[in-house]
Design an enzyme around this catalytic site. Structure first.
Site, PDB file in Angstrom:
ATOM      1  N   CYS A  15      21.307  76.997  39.959  1.00  0.00           N
ATOM      2  CA  CYS A  15      21.438  75.735  39.360  1.00  0.00           C
ATOM      3  C   CYS A  15      21.280  74.958  40.950  1.00  0.00           C
ATOM      4  CB  CYS A  15      22.649  75.247  38.900  1.00  0.00           C
ATOM      5  SG  CYS A  15      24.186  76.215  39.506  1.00  0.00           S
ATOM      6  N   ASN A  18      25.088  77.496  42.623  1.00  0.00           N
ATOM      7  CA  ASN A  18      25.868  78.846  41.494  1.00  0.00           C
ATOM      8  C   ASN A  18      27.269  78.955  41.531  1.00  0.00           C
ATOM      9  OD1 ASN A  18      25.009  81.747  42.767  1.00  0.00           O
ATOM     10  ND2 ASN A  18      25.070  81.388  40.811  1.00  0.00           N
ATOM     11  N   CYS A  20      29.004  76.679  38.940  1.00  0.00           N
ATOM     12  CA  CYS A  20      28.855  76.483  37.425  1.00  0.00           C
ATOM     13  C   CYS A  20      28.418  76.920  37.055  1.00  0.00           C
ATOM     14  CB  CYS A  20      29.580  74.462  37.297  1.00  0.00           C
ATOM     15  SG  CYS A  20      30.105  74.334  36.136  1.00  0.00           S
ATOM     16  N   ARG A  21      26.975  76.198  36.894  1.00  0.00           N
ATOM     17  CA  ARG A  21      25.849  76.407  35.680  1.00  0.00           C
ATOM     18  C   ARG A  21      25.386  77.280  35.605  1.00  0.00           C
ATOM     19  NH1 ARG A  21      22.812  70.859  36.501  1.00  0.00           N
ATOM     20  NH2 ARG A  21      23.936  71.866  39.178  1.00  0.00           N
ATOM     21  N   SER A  22      24.764  78.222  36.290  1.00  0.00           N
ATOM     22  CA  SER A  22      24.142  78.793  36.131  1.00  0.00           C
ATOM     23  C   SER A  22      24.840  79.585  36.170  1.00  0.00           C
ATOM     24  CB  SER A  22      23.305  78.922  37.649  1.00  0.00           C
ATOM     25  OG  SER A  22      23.912  79.378  38.926  1.00  0.00           O
ATOM     26  N   ASP A 127      24.563  67.856  36.084  1.00  0.00           N
ATOM     27  CA  ASP A 127      25.925  68.453  37.169  1.00  0.00           C
ATOM     28  C   ASP A 127      26.997  68.195  36.343  1.00  0.00           C
ATOM     29  OD1 ASP A 127      26.924  69.464  38.845  1.00  0.00           O
ATOM     30  OD2 ASP A 127      25.632  68.327  41.034  1.00  0.00           O
TER      31      ASP A 127
HETATM   32  P1  4NP Z   1      26.511  73.680  39.782  1.00  0.00           P
HETATM   33  O1  4NP Z   1      27.752  72.848  40.178  1.00  0.00           O
HETATM   34  O2  4NP Z   1      25.202  73.455  40.636  1.00  0.00           O
HETATM   35  O3  4NP Z   1      26.234  73.631  38.466  1.00  0.00           O
HETATM   36  O4  4NP Z   1      26.823  75.269  40.434  1.00  0.00           O
HETATM   37  C1  4NP Z   1      27.846  72.080  41.571  1.00  0.00           C
HETATM   38  C2  4NP Z   1      28.921  72.577  42.848  1.00  0.00           C
HETATM   39  C3  4NP Z   1      28.370  72.530  44.020  1.00  0.00           C
HETATM   40  C4  4NP Z   1      28.236  70.931  44.399  1.00  0.00           C
HETATM   41  C5  4NP Z   1      26.929  70.504  43.074  1.00  0.00           C
HETATM   42  C6  4NP Z   1      27.096  70.772  42.236  1.00  0.00           C
HETATM   43  N1  4NP Z   1      28.003  70.628  45.504  1.00  0.00           N
HETATM   44  O5  4NP Z   1      27.768  69.854  46.128  1.00  0.00           O
HETATM   45  O6  4NP Z   1      28.333  71.468  46.167  1.00  0.00           O
END
Ligand code: 4NP
Length: 165
Positions: A15, A18, A20-22, A127
């Site tokens: 994702c 790294n 949340c989603r992944s 996201d």
């Molecule tokens: P992820 O979520 O891609 O599911 O881990 C996010 C984590 C951090 C950010 C965006 C999405 N960020 O903008 O820092």
């Protein structure tokens, strides 16, 4: 019962951050492998296209969701590398932005990278960064269902649960 001596299938969930989603997808997949006795058949990790959160633990909401689902695992965020693109057999991304970014930076991933939700008929895992616990929980349910479908498609032959539950 191991059939043959094939090496484990290598799966990388990707994702943006790294955190949340992944990690949710990695936790869901690891839990499925444990439940089905398939851990020896797969090598699993996750990474982000971005490095902003490298070295951090997962998002606290993601951790709560995984703990509630019995799917928590220790995790430290990291950015995807070219070595990952070469090493993994399946690189499963959460949204089209991830897909474009992986292919832009790592052309080696072509043919191995696809949207995780392709296994559920299409779509993106949105996201959840600015969302709440419920958003993370729903993201977990979605990626868990997709991981089950992935396992049906790429698990060892004859590994489906008896009775087809
Ligand atoms: P992820 O979520 O891609 O599911 O881990 C996010 C984590 C951090 C950010 C965006 C999405 N960020 O903008 O820092």
């Amino acid at each position: 019962m191991m059939e043959g001596m094939e090496r484990p299938t290598r799966v990388l969930f990707v994702c943006l951050g790294n955190i949340c989603r992944s990690p949710l997808a990695e936790g869901a997949f690891r839990k499925l492998l444990r439940e089905r006795g398939l851990e020896a058949h797969f090598e699993v990790d996750s990474a982000g296209t971005g490095a902003w959160h490298a070295g951090e633990p997962m998002d606290p909401r993601a951790r709560r969701v995984l703990e509630a689902e019995g799917a928590y695992f220790p995790h430290v965020a990291r950015a995807m590398t070219r070595e990952d693109a070469l090493y993994y057999d399946h690189i499963l991304v959460m949204d089209r932005e991830n897909l474009a970014e992986v292919l832009r930076r790592f052309p080696e991933a072509r043919g191995k990278v696809r949207l995780l939700l392709d296994y559920l008929g299409g779509g993106e895992v949105k996201d959840p960064y600015y969302g709440d616990y419920q958003d993370c929980l729903e993201a977990y349910w979605t990626v868990e269902a997709a991981c089950k479908a992935f396992l049906e498609a790429h698990g060892p032959k004859g590994a489906s649960p008896a009775g087809g539950a």
